[in-house]
Design an enzyme around this catalytic site. Structure first.
Site, PDB file in Angstrom:
ATOM      1  N   SER A 142       0.854  -1.192   0.000  1.00 12.88           N
ATOM      2  CA  SER A 142       0.000   0.000   0.000  1.00 12.88           C
ATOM      3  C   SER A 142       0.886   1.237   0.000  1.00 12.88           C
ATOM      4  CB  SER A 142      -0.874  -0.012   1.252  1.00 12.88           C
ATOM      5  OG  SER A 142      -1.434   1.265   1.464  1.00 12.88           O
ATOM      6  N   TYR A 158      -0.903  -0.207  10.461  1.00 10.69           N
ATOM      7  CA  TYR A 158      -1.115  -0.747   9.102  1.00 10.69           C
ATOM      8  C   TYR A 158      -0.049  -0.176   8.171  1.00 10.69           C
ATOM      9  CZ  TYR A 158      -3.327  -1.466   4.510  1.00 10.69           C
ATOM     10  OH  TYR A 158      -3.585  -1.804   3.198  1.00 10.69           O
ATOM     11  N   LYS A 162       3.164  -2.115   6.149  1.00 11.87           N
ATOM     12  CA  LYS A 162       3.409  -2.104   4.700  1.00 11.87           C
ATOM     13  C   LYS A 162       4.799  -1.531   4.381  1.00 11.87           C
ATOM     14  CE  LYS A 162      -0.663  -3.806   3.370  1.00 11.87           C
ATOM     15  NZ  LYS A 162      -0.801  -5.118   2.733  1.00 11.87           N
TER      16      LYS A 162
HETATM   17  P1  NAP Z   1     -10.345  -7.262   2.489  1.00 12.72           P
HETATM   18  O1  NAP Z   1     -11.528  -7.095   1.623  1.00 12.72           O
HETATM   19  O2  NAP Z   1     -10.433  -6.830   3.911  1.00 12.72           O
HETATM   20  O3  NAP Z   1      -9.858  -8.793   2.419  1.00 12.72           O
HETATM   21  C1  NAP Z   1      -8.765  -9.186   3.197  1.00 12.72           C
HETATM   22  C2  NAP Z   1      -8.456 -10.642   2.908  1.00 12.72           C
HETATM   23  O4  NAP Z   1      -7.352 -11.023   3.747  1.00 12.72           O
HETATM   24  C3  NAP Z   1      -9.627 -11.575   3.246  1.00 12.72           C
HETATM   25  O5  NAP Z   1      -9.651 -12.639   2.341  1.00 12.72           O
HETATM   26  C4  NAP Z   1      -9.255 -12.063   4.641  1.00 12.72           C
HETATM   27  O6  NAP Z   1      -9.837 -13.304   5.009  1.00 12.72           O
HETATM   28  C5  NAP Z   1      -7.751 -12.214   4.440  1.00 12.72           C
HETATM   29  N1  NAP Z   1      -7.054 -12.390   5.717  1.00 12.72           N
HETATM   30  C6  NAP Z   1      -6.923 -11.516   6.739  1.00 12.72           C
HETATM   31  N2  NAP Z   1      -6.267 -12.090   7.760  1.00 12.72           N
HETATM   32  C7  NAP Z   1      -5.971 -13.358   7.359  1.00 12.72           C
HETATM   33  C8  NAP Z   1      -5.307 -14.466   7.965  1.00 12.72           C
HETATM   34  N3  NAP Z   1      -4.808 -14.399   9.202  1.00 12.72           N
HETATM   35  N4  NAP Z   1      -5.176 -15.605   7.234  1.00 12.72           N
HETATM   36  C9  NAP Z   1      -5.673 -15.699   6.003  1.00 12.72           C
HETATM   37  N5  NAP Z   1      -6.344 -14.710   5.372  1.00 12.72           N
HETATM   38  C10 NAP Z   1      -6.473 -13.551   6.055  1.00 12.72           C
HETATM   39  O7  NAP Z   1      -9.088  -6.471   1.898  1.00 12.72           O
HETATM   40  P2  NAP Z   1      -8.772  -6.052   0.380  1.00 12.72           P
HETATM   41  O8  NAP Z   1      -9.206  -4.643   0.214  1.00 12.72           O
HETATM   42  O9  NAP Z   1      -9.209  -7.106  -0.559  1.00 12.72           O
HETATM   43  O10 NAP Z   1      -7.163  -6.012   0.464  1.00 12.72           O
HETATM   44  C11 NAP Z   1      -6.348  -6.947  -0.219  1.00 12.72           C
HETATM   45  C12 NAP Z   1      -4.916  -6.426  -0.166  1.00 12.72           C
HETATM   46  O11 NAP Z   1      -4.846  -5.120  -0.773  1.00 12.72           O
HETATM   47  C13 NAP Z   1      -4.372  -6.258   1.244  1.00 12.72           C
HETATM   48  O12 NAP Z   1      -3.014  -6.609   1.287  1.00 12.72           O
HETATM   49  C14 NAP Z   1      -4.521  -4.764   1.498  1.00 12.72           C
HETATM   50  O13 NAP Z   1      -3.635  -4.276   2.479  1.00 12.72           O
HETATM   51  C15 NAP Z   1      -4.213  -4.204   0.115  1.00 12.72           C
HETATM   52  N6  NAP Z   1      -4.733  -2.853  -0.122  1.00 12.72           N
HETATM   53  C16 NAP Z   1      -6.071  -2.631  -0.202  1.00 12.72           C
HETATM   54  C17 NAP Z   1      -6.530  -1.341  -0.446  1.00 12.72           C
HETATM   55  C18 NAP Z   1      -8.009  -1.040  -0.583  1.00 12.72           C
HETATM   56  O14 NAP Z   1      -8.357   0.144  -0.815  1.00 12.72           O
HETATM   57  N7  NAP Z   1      -8.899  -2.007  -0.503  1.00 12.72           N
HETATM   58  C19 NAP Z   1      -5.616  -0.277  -0.605  1.00 12.72           C
HETATM   59  C20 NAP Z   1      -4.249  -0.552  -0.504  1.00 12.72           C
HETATM   60  C21 NAP Z   1      -3.824  -1.847  -0.275  1.00 12.72           C
HETATM   61  P3  NAP Z   1     -11.163 -13.390   5.948  1.00 12.72           P
HETATM   62  O15 NAP Z   1     -12.339 -13.280   5.020  1.00 12.72           O
HETATM   63  O16 NAP Z   1     -11.047 -14.717   6.606  1.00 12.72           O
HETATM   64  O17 NAP Z   1     -11.098 -12.250   6.921  1.00 12.72           O
END
Ligand code: NAP
Length: 233
Positions: A142, A158, A162
């Site tokens: 991120s 967070y 990162k």
């Molecule tokens: P999300 O919708 O919150 O999904 C997070 C995923 O991580 C879910 O599948 C969750 O599983 C899994 N997870 C969390 N803890 C875990 C664990 N201990 N073991 C296995 N799985 C685990 O997040 P997202 O927005 O898709 O984000 C995906 C990536 O993009 C992340 O690395 C995030 O930091 C990065 N990112 C996102 C954004 C954004 O705007 N969305 C911006 C910058 C970076 P559960 O369903 O079991 O909780």
């Protein structure tokens, strides 16, 4: 065009959000996908949707914080004699939105660092000898972790997780390069997922696009990317 028929990808946190869409887009590219998730029901449901679309996707239960779970995931892949062409470390948590760094609990700090920083390192280590020559590792990071003048403060641990993930990416690049394996960090954008929230601007398919591109097409290594362009650390 590259033949992707026999290519294999592993994606963590693939049951929802950007990880689910990364698995789907890799499926469209012809990859066999090992979709990892910690909750078996949620994972099976998501994998069912992907196989229903015609993709070759297998569920693997993986809690990235749990060393035993990482070990059994590795054993499963090894038993299947899998050679991995793309590993996407996507799973992460965001538990400190709008909190002060002076008020974070130890458990919030540990959950964040274990999930977002230590787990991608441990998963990559565990799978390292299953990575084929020329394969690609993607760390979903991120821009909140950018260590620069415009440091962001809205989610302090967070962001720190990162920053450290980016450092791990840089540390791993020369080691993996010895086996012609690339590793890159990527900012997917502010994406409309549970983590991104209602204000996010980017659709999930667009958010998955650059991680998938890095996992399949890019030979450069040790860099930080967003929207298919290199960005500064
Ligand atoms: P999300 O919708 O919150 O999904 C997070 C995923 O991580 C879910 O599948 C969750 O599983 C899994 N997870 C969390 N803890 C875990 C664990 N201990 N073991 C296995 N799985 C685990 O997040 P997202 O927005 O898709 O984000 C995906 C990536 O993009 C992340 O690395 C995030 O930091 C990065 N990112 C996102 C954004 C954004 O705007 N969305 C911006 C910058 C970076 P559960 O369903 O079991 O909780």
């Amino acid at each position: 065009m590259t033949d992707t028929k026999n290519k294999v990808a592993v994606v963590t946190g693939a049951n929802r959000g950007i990880g689910f869409e990364i698995a789907r887009q890799l499926g469209f590219k012809g990859y066999t996908v090992y979709a990892c998730g910690r909750d078996e029901n949620s994972l099976n449901q998501s994998v069912g949707m992907l196989t229903g679309e015609g993709h070759r996707v297998f569920p693997v239960v993986l809690d990235v914080r749990d060393p035993e779970s990482i070990k059994s995931m590795r054993e499963k892949l090894s038993d299947d004699e899998v050679r991995i062409d793309a590993l996407v470390n996507n799973a992460a948590v965001l538990v400190d939105r709008n909190k002060s760094i002076l008020e974070l609990s130890r458990s919030e700090v540990m959950e964040t660092l274990e999930t977002n920083t230590i787990a991608p390192l441990m998963v990559t280590q565990a799978l390292s000898d299953l990575l084929s020559e020329g394969s690609r590792v993607v760390m979903v990071s991120s821009t909140s972790g950018k260590f620069c003048a415009e440091l962001e403060y809205w989610a302090p641990i967070y962001a720190t997780s990162k920053t450290a993930l980016n450092a791990i990416t840089r540390q791993m690049a020369p080691e993996l390069a010895k086996r012609n394996i690339s590793i890159n960090a990527v900012h997917p954008g502010w994406v409309k997922t549970d983590m991104g929230g209602d204000g996010a601007q980017k659709d999930v398919p667009k958010g998955a696009e650059t991680p998938v591109w890095l996992a399949t097409d890019v030979e450069e290594t040790g860099k930080f990317w967003s929207d298919k362009k290199e960005i500064s650390w």
